[in-house]
Motif scaffolding. Structure first.
Motif, PDB file in Angstrom:
ATOM      1  N   THR A   1       0.825  -1.197   0.000  1.00 31.44           N
ATOM      2  CA  THR A   1       0.000   0.000   0.000  1.00 31.44           C
ATOM      3  C   THR A   1       0.865   1.255   0.000  1.00 31.44           C
ATOM      4  N   ARG A   2       0.258   2.395  -0.372  1.00 30.18           N
ATOM      5  CA  ARG A   2       0.979   3.663  -0.398  1.00 30.18           C
ATOM      6  C   ARG A   2       1.412   4.075   1.002  1.00 30.18           C
ATOM      7  N   ILE A   3       0.515   3.889   1.977  1.00 31.79           N
ATOM      8  CA  ILE A   3       0.879   4.250   3.350  1.00 31.79           C
ATOM      9  C   ILE A   3       2.003   3.357   3.853  1.00 31.79           C
ATOM     10  N   GLY A   4       1.931   2.067   3.508  1.00 32.15           N
ATOM     11  CA  GLY A   4       3.005   1.158   3.892  1.00 32.15           C
ATOM     12  C   GLY A   4       4.335   1.563   3.276  1.00 32.15           C
ATOM     13  N   THR A   5       4.302   1.995   2.020  1.00 28.86           N
ATOM     14  CA  THR A   5       5.524   2.479   1.369  1.00 28.86           C
ATOM     15  C   THR A   5       6.051   3.714   2.084  1.00 28.86           C
TER      16      THR A   5
ATOM     17  N   ALA B   1       9.637   4.228   3.867  1.00 28.40           N
ATOM     18  CA  ALA B   1      10.499   5.346   3.503  1.00 28.40           C
ATOM     19  C   ALA B   1      10.904   6.160   4.730  1.00 28.40           C
ATOM     20  N   ALA B   2       9.943   6.404   5.641  1.00 29.52           N
ATOM     21  CA  ALA B   2      10.257   7.145   6.860  1.00 29.52           C
ATOM     22  C   ALA B   2      11.205   6.363   7.760  1.00 29.52           C
ATOM     23  N   ALA B   3      11.105   5.048   7.729  1.00 28.96           N
ATOM     24  CA  ALA B   3      12.006   4.224   8.529  1.00 28.96           C
ATOM     25  C   ALA B   3      13.441   4.308   8.008  1.00 28.96           C
ATOM     26  N   ILE B   4      13.599   4.491   6.701  1.00 29.35           N
ATOM     27  CA  ILE B   4      14.941   4.578   6.126  1.00 29.35           C
ATOM     28  C   ILE B   4      15.553   5.951   6.381  1.00 29.35           C
ATOM     29  N   ASP B   5      14.805   7.013   6.073  1.00 27.87           N
ATOM     30  CA  ASP B   5      15.340   8.374   6.239  1.00 27.87           C
ATOM     31  C   ASP B   5      14.169   9.344   6.292  1.00 27.87           C
TER      32      ASP B   5
ATOM     33  N   GLY C   1      14.188  12.602   6.796  1.00 23.66           N
ATOM     34  CA  GLY C   1      14.452  13.825   6.049  1.00 23.66           C
ATOM     35  C   GLY C   1      14.181  13.659   4.567  1.00 23.66           C
ATOM     36  N   ALA C   2      14.681  12.572   3.993  1.00 22.20           N
ATOM     37  CA  ALA C   2      14.439  12.310   2.572  1.00 22.20           C
ATOM     38  C   ALA C   2      12.961  12.063   2.307  1.00 22.20           C
ATOM     39  N   ALA C   3      12.275  11.404   3.260  1.00 26.80           N
ATOM     40  CA  ALA C   3      10.842  11.157   3.102  1.00 26.80           C
ATOM     41  C   ALA C   3      10.073  12.478   3.049  1.00 26.80           C
ATOM     42  N   ARG C   4      10.462  13.451   3.875  1.00 27.23           N
ATOM     43  CA  ARG C   4       9.807  14.765   3.845  1.00 27.23           C
ATOM     44  C   ARG C   4      10.051  15.462   2.516  1.00 27.23           C
ATOM     45  N   LEU C   5      11.255  15.344   2.001  1.00 24.93           N
ATOM     46  CA  LEU C   5      11.556  15.959   0.714  1.00 24.93           C
ATOM     47  C   LEU C   5      10.734  15.344  -0.421  1.00 24.93           C
ATOM     48  N   MET C   6      10.336  14.109  -0.266  1.00 26.88           N
ATOM     49  CA  MET C   6       9.508  13.442  -1.268  1.00 26.88           C
ATOM     50  C   MET C   6       8.016  13.702  -1.076  1.00 26.88           C
ATOM     51  N   GLY C   7       7.685  14.565  -0.122  1.00 21.92           N
ATOM     52  CA  GLY C   7       6.292  14.943   0.085  1.00 21.92           C
ATOM     53  C   GLY C   7       5.531  14.070   1.056  1.00 21.92           C
ATOM     54  N   ILE C   8       6.224  13.242   1.818  1.00 21.85           N
ATOM     55  CA  ILE C   8       5.563  12.355   2.790  1.00 21.85           C
ATOM     56  C   ILE C   8       5.351  13.107   4.093  1.00 21.85           C
ATOM     57  N   ASP C   9       4.155  13.043   4.625  1.00 20.69           N
ATOM     58  CA  ASP C   9       3.845  13.630   5.926  1.00 20.69           C
ATOM     59  C   ASP C   9       4.321  12.654   7.006  1.00 20.69           C
ATOM     60  N   VAL C  10       5.500  12.925   7.545  1.00 20.32           N
ATOM     61  CA  VAL C  10       6.115  11.989   8.493  1.00 20.32           C
ATOM     62  C   VAL C  10       5.284  11.881   9.764  1.00 20.32           C
TER      63      VAL C  10
ATOM     64  N   ILE D   1       3.941   8.451  11.436  1.00 20.76           N
ATOM     65  CA  ILE D   1       4.173   8.063  12.833  1.00 20.76           C
ATOM     66  C   ILE D   1       2.845   7.799  13.527  1.00 20.76           C
ATOM     67  N   LEU D   2       1.840   8.633  13.236  1.00 21.90           N
ATOM     68  CA  LEU D   2       0.512   8.402  13.811  1.00 21.90           C
ATOM     69  C   LEU D   2      -0.036   7.046  13.388  1.00 21.90           C
ATOM     70  N   MET D   3       0.165   6.687  12.129  1.00 25.78           N
ATOM     71  CA  MET D   3      -0.306   5.385  11.647  1.00 25.78           C
ATOM     72  C   MET D   3       0.390   4.244  12.382  1.00 25.78           C
ATOM     73  N   VAL D   4       1.683   4.407  12.640  1.00 25.48           N
ATOM     74  CA  VAL D   4       2.428   3.386  13.389  1.00 25.48           C
ATOM     75  C   VAL D   4       1.866   3.232  14.793  1.00 25.48           C
TER      76      VAL D   4
END
Length: 301
Positions: free
Chosen positions: A171-175, A179-183, A185-194, A198-201
């Motif tokens: 799923t997109r949220i799973g991806t 991504a947030a688990a890897i980095d 900062g990079a996830a934020r640059l890709m437009g991910i609401d970190v 974290i709330l989903m986790v």
């Protein structure tokens, strides 16, 4: 051989419960690099909420034992998930930019608060689940008499673990979680609401822990407000055994720990079952310090 297979199935059932709790530890660690000590109290809360809903709503009387238990599990998972989200909002998000030790201290404080809240609401005595929720019968599986509740717990745990794996991988949220688990900062640059990740986790992990607490209540029939400490320690051990931060590793570590405990208690000594489990953990970590499956992280350059 009959005793061996009985203990094996018991170990698989208990190990699957460890795995469900371990998933909450490993998901939070994977994204935040934080050991959520309050996660074990989500497990305890699930057991007590299950008992409260069971006795107050009488779901099993209205819609039958099987479907009543399914609805009960969904309600418990939903309620514990909301408590987990509240825990993140109150105890962890304000410390997101603080040193990591601050979040660890906050996690310990949250654990103490939740444990004492459960004690004040329900009392310090053991609470007993009704015995007639699920039929106490044994099914004949290849000539082996296995209690029905053990089979149901194992099947339910494996189903939830499979659904979580598909959710994380497909799923997109799973991806976004991966991504947030890897980095972050990079996830934020890709437009991910970190923060949303974290709330989903903190929704998914406590929900699985709450389901595990309900399973323990149905399986053993007794719960107490300190039960999270013992099960949390075993689940944390399982997460390390499989590779902290690795979801399949937490599943494998929990099942393996449950089987080792069950066989050790049956063939050596019940009093030494915890020591046997930790000896196995130490031996495996000597050979593979990152755990059985290791932690899947990318190299940062």
């Amino acid at each position: 051989m009959e005793q061996f297979f009985q203990q094996l199935t018991n170990g698989l059932a208990v190990g699957s419960i460890y795995a469900l709790i371990a998933l909450g530890y490993t998901m939070v660690y994977g994204v935040l690099k934080l050991i959520n000590f309050a996660h074990s109290d989500m497990f305890t809360l699930g057991a007590y909420l299950g008992l409260t809903l069971l006795t107050s709503l009488a779901l099993t009387d209205h819609i039958g034992p099987l479907w009543g238990t399914v609805v009960l599990a969904l309600m418990v998972m939903g309620l514990v998930a909301m408590v987990g989200a509240l825990l993140d909002r109150v105890a962890y998000r304000p410390l997101r930019e603080s040193p990591r030790l601050s979040a660890v201290v906050s996690a310990l404080g949250a654990s103490i608060f939740l444990q004492n809240t459960v004690m004040l609401i329900y009392g310090a005595r053991y609470r007993v689940y009704p015995h007639d929720i699920l039929p106490r019968v044994a099914l004949d599986v290849f000539g082996l008499q296995i209690p029905l509740v053990r089979i149901l717990i194992l099947c339910a745990s494996l189903t939830m673990m499979a659904m979580l794996y598909i959710f994380i991988q497909r799923t997109r949220i799973g991806t976004a979680i991966r991504a947030a688990a890897i980095d972050q900062g990079a996830a934020r640059l890709m437009g991910i609401d970190v923060n949303r990740v974290i709330l989903m986790v903190f929704l998914v992990g406590p929900a699985l822990g709450g389901a595990a607490g309900l399973m323990v209540g149905l399986y053993y029939g007794q719960i107490n407000f300190t039960m999270g400490w013992g099960y949390g320690l075993k689940a944390f051990t399982a997460a390390i055994l499989g590779g902290i931060g690795n979801i399949p590793g937490a599943m494998l570590g929990g099942v393996l720990l449950g089987v080792v405990e069950s066989l050790g208690a049956a063939y050596l000594s019940f009093a030494w079952k915890d020591a046997i489990a930790f000896c196995v953990l130490i031996l495996i970590l000597i050979v593979r310090p990152t755990g059985l499956l290791g932690e899947r992280v990318a190299e940062k350059v």
